[in-house]
Design an enzyme around this catalytic site. Structure first.
Site, mmCIF file in Angstrom:
data_model
loop_
_atom_site.group_PDB
_atom_site.id
_atom_site.type_symbol
_atom_site.label_atom_id
_atom_site.label_comp_id
_atom_site.label_asym_id
_atom_site.label_seq_id
_atom_site.Cartn_x
_atom_site.Cartn_y
_atom_site.Cartn_z
ATOM 1 N N LYS A 1 0.836 -1.208 0.000
ATOM 2 C CA LYS A 1 0.000 0.000 0.000
ATOM 3 C C LYS A 1 0.869 1.256 0.000
ATOM 4 C CE LYS A 1 -1.768 -1.492 3.790
ATOM 5 N NZ LYS A 1 -2.524 -1.772 5.030
ATOM 6 N N THR B 1 -7.450 9.592 8.733
ATOM 7 C CA THR B 1 -6.977 8.369 8.072
ATOM 8 C C THR B 1 -6.947 7.181 9.031
ATOM 9 O OG1 THR B 1 -4.725 9.013 8.621
ATOM 10 C CG2 THR B 1 -5.524 9.629 6.419
ATOM 11 N N GLY C 1 -7.713 3.885 10.498
ATOM 12 C CA GLY C 1 -8.394 2.665 10.052
ATOM 13 C C GLY C 1 -8.389 2.444 8.546
ATOM 14 N N THR C 2 -7.584 3.199 7.808
ATOM 15 C CA THR C 2 -7.577 3.011 6.344
ATOM 16 C C THR C 2 -7.135 1.597 5.965
ATOM 17 O OG1 THR C 2 -5.400 4.037 6.293
ATOM 18 C CG2 THR C 2 -7.236 5.402 5.564
ATOM 19 N N GLY C 3 -6.087 1.098 6.639
ATOM 20 C CA GLY C 3 -5.568 -0.232 6.293
ATOM 21 C C GLY C 3 -6.573 -1.323 6.616
ATOM 22 N N CYS C 4 -7.234 -1.198 7.778
ATOM 23 C CA CYS C 4 -8.240 -2.196 8.188
ATOM 24 C C CYS C 4 -9.386 -2.199 7.184
ATOM 25 C CB CYS C 4 -8.809 -1.859 9.571
ATOM 26 S SG CYS C 4 -7.560 -1.688 10.848
HETATM 27 N N1 LIG Z 1 -4.234 10.317 1.917
HETATM 28 C C1 LIG Z 1 -4.649 9.305 1.170
HETATM 29 N N2 LIG Z 1 -5.308 9.519 0.002
HETATM 30 C C2 LIG Z 1 -5.741 8.500 -0.765
HETATM 31 N N3 LIG Z 1 -5.583 7.205 -0.413
HETATM 32 C C3 LIG Z 1 -4.954 6.909 0.738
HETATM 33 C C4 LIG Z 1 -4.448 7.928 1.597
HETATM 34 N N4 LIG Z 1 -3.884 7.342 2.692
HETATM 35 C C5 LIG Z 1 -4.023 6.015 2.522
HETATM 36 N N5 LIG Z 1 -4.659 5.744 1.353
HETATM 37 C C6 LIG Z 1 -5.050 4.417 0.862
HETATM 38 O O1 LIG Z 1 -5.612 3.736 1.961
HETATM 39 C C7 LIG Z 1 -5.231 2.357 1.951
HETATM 40 C C8 LIG Z 1 -4.447 2.044 3.212
HETATM 41 O O2 LIG Z 1 -3.140 2.523 3.032
HETATM 42 P P1 LIG Z 1 -2.071 2.850 4.158
HETATM 43 O O3 LIG Z 1 -2.436 4.162 4.786
HETATM 44 O O4 LIG Z 1 -0.737 2.775 3.496
HETATM 45 O O5 LIG Z 1 -2.268 1.654 5.176
HETATM 46 P P2 LIG Z 1 -2.238 1.573 6.764
HETATM 47 O O6 LIG Z 1 -3.516 2.155 7.258
HETATM 48 O O7 LIG Z 1 -2.119 0.112 6.996
HETATM 49 O O8 LIG Z 1 -1.043 2.336 7.222
HETATM 50 C C9 LIG Z 1 -4.436 2.177 0.642
HETATM 51 O O9 LIG Z 1 -5.333 1.804 -0.375
HETATM 52 C C10 LIG Z 1 -3.872 3.573 0.399
HETATM 53 O O10 LIG Z 1 -3.558 3.811 -0.968
HETATM 54 C C1 LIG Z 2 -7.565 -2.603 17.068
HETATM 55 C C2 LIG Z 2 -6.791 -1.938 15.988
HETATM 56 N N1 LIG Z 2 -6.446 -2.640 14.885
HETATM 57 C C3 LIG Z 2 -5.746 -2.043 13.888
HETATM 58 C C4 LIG Z 2 -5.357 -0.716 13.975
HETATM 59 C C5 LIG Z 2 -4.555 -0.077 12.870
HETATM 60 O O1 LIG Z 2 -5.260 0.957 12.258
HETATM 61 P P1 LIG Z 2 -4.805 1.621 10.886
HETATM 62 O O2 LIG Z 2 -5.620 0.973 9.808
HETATM 63 O O3 LIG Z 2 -5.120 3.079 11.050
HETATM 64 O O4 LIG Z 2 -3.344 1.368 10.683
HETATM 65 C C6 LIG Z 2 -5.745 -0.009 15.132
HETATM 66 N N2 LIG Z 2 -5.407 1.291 15.285
HETATM 67 N N3 LIG Z 2 -6.450 -0.642 16.113
#
Ligand SMILES: Nc1ncnc2c1ncn2[C@@H]1O[C@H](COP(=O)(O)OP(=O)(O)O)[C@@H](O)[C@H]1O
Ligand SMILES: Cc1ncc(COP(=O)(O)O)c(N)n1
Length: 274
Positions: free
Chosen positions: A176, A210, A212-215
């Site tokens: 990602k 942002t 919980g975006t990854g979840c």
């Molecule tokens: N500011 C942003 N604008 C558009 N897409 C985003 C943005 N931040 C994250 N994403 C998207 O959200 C998803 C989660 O990405 P990321 O933030 O790298 O993961 P995590 O939450 O695990 O750190 C991916 O599809 C990423 O491209």
């Molecule tokens: C219980 C739990 N699981 C996962 C995440 C990661 O969140 P994020 O998607 O922002 O990295 C979190 N903050 N809390």
């Protein structure tokens, strides 16, 4: 009645409702999938950060998965926060026992505020026990670096890391791009299937919300797989889901707020933007 699609999330609870089990179940619901859960930990958490982490006993995690598996039979499943090597061991045991092959592993390690959601010594268990069972793994850039032991620089670095993760036994790797510095315009997720690369690019949204975006992204992939989509289609749908969720932000909480899980379906059904 037409067939009901079911998905299981094995993850931690986020009391603030933006990440973890809560984000996963909301995403499943929005994508038309019946959601089930096995809790790995209770976190005390809001948009300002994590104030406490309380793991569930590993045997209780296994018992929840077994209970769901024996009765409700998920079409696809995902893992999020797993916390310890002992919990990973139990999860891997149950996934093998039921022969589930639509497994999405989101290798959650550290919350955005810095709290440890996976113990340092559990990273090796994730690599050796769970990744070989996964259909899809969805690391962000820091997680991909920890799992591969390499520093990822530029597009070539992402491709090399994806190849190394694929070599650990996961069929599809999605690296990602949310954490990628240097591209103010786009957030690009890179999919590798063992032979070729596909890029999923979204417009980078400038927002503090942002959490919980990854979840949410990995839950959307899981929901897509549960409804019968191919992996590439499921990743494409998940990219559109998270883009809408970031763009139509709810703006709640005093810190890094949650994404908007309603946005994707509202846009589709009645064109409403919140
Ligand atoms: N500011 C942003 N604008 C558009 N897409 C985003 C943005 N931040 C994250 N994403 C998207 O959200 C998803 C989660 O990405 P990321 O933030 O790298 O993961 P995590 O939450 O695990 O750190 C991916 O599809 C990423 O491209
Ligand atoms: C219980 C739990 N699981 C996962 C995440 C990661 O969140 P994020 O998607 O922002 O990295 C979190 N903050 N809390």
């Amino acid at each position: 009645m037409s067939s009901v699609y079911k998905a299981l999330t094995i993850a931690g609870s986020d009391s603030g409702g933006g990440a973890g089990i809560q984000a996963d179940l909301k995403t499943f619901q929005e994508l038309g999938v019946y959601g089930m859960s096995a809790l790995t930990a209770v976190t005390v958490q809001n948009t300002l950060g994590v104030q406490g982490v309380h793991p569930i006993p590993p045997e209780t995690v296994a018992a929840q998965i077994a209970s769901v598996g024996e009765d409700l039979k998920p079409d696809a499943l995902k893992t999020g926060m797993l916390f310890s090597a002992e919990i990973i061991e139990q999860v891997a045991g149950q996934v093998s026992r039921f022969g589930w092959n639509k497994l999405v592993v989101d290798p959650v390690m550290i919350a955005k505020g810095g709290a440890e959601l996976l113990l340092e010594e559990a990273v090796q268990a994730l690599r050796s026990r769970l990744l070989p069972l996964a259909l899809v793994v969805t690391p962000n850039l820091p997680e991909a670096e920890r799992l591969t032991g390499m520093t990822i620089a530029g597009a070539e670095g992402k491709r090399e890391a994806a190849k190394r993760l694929h070599a650990l036994g996961t069929a599809y790797v999605v690296i990602k791009g949310g954490h990628e510095e240097g591209d103010p315009e786009r957030s690009v997720d890179l999919l590798y299937d063992g032979s070729g690369f596909t890029e999923f690019a979204g417009t980078r949204v400038s927002t503090p919300h942002t959490h919980g975006t990854g979840c949410t992204f990995s839950a959307a992939i899981t929901a897509g797989l549960a409804t019968g989509l191919e992996v590439t289609e499921a990743v494409g749908q998940a990219r559109a889901f998270i883009q809408a969720a970031l763009e139509d932000s709810l703006g709640i909480g005093n810190g890094h707020g949650p994404t908007n899980h309603w946005a994707y379906r509202r846009r589709q059904t009645d064109g409403v933007e919140l």
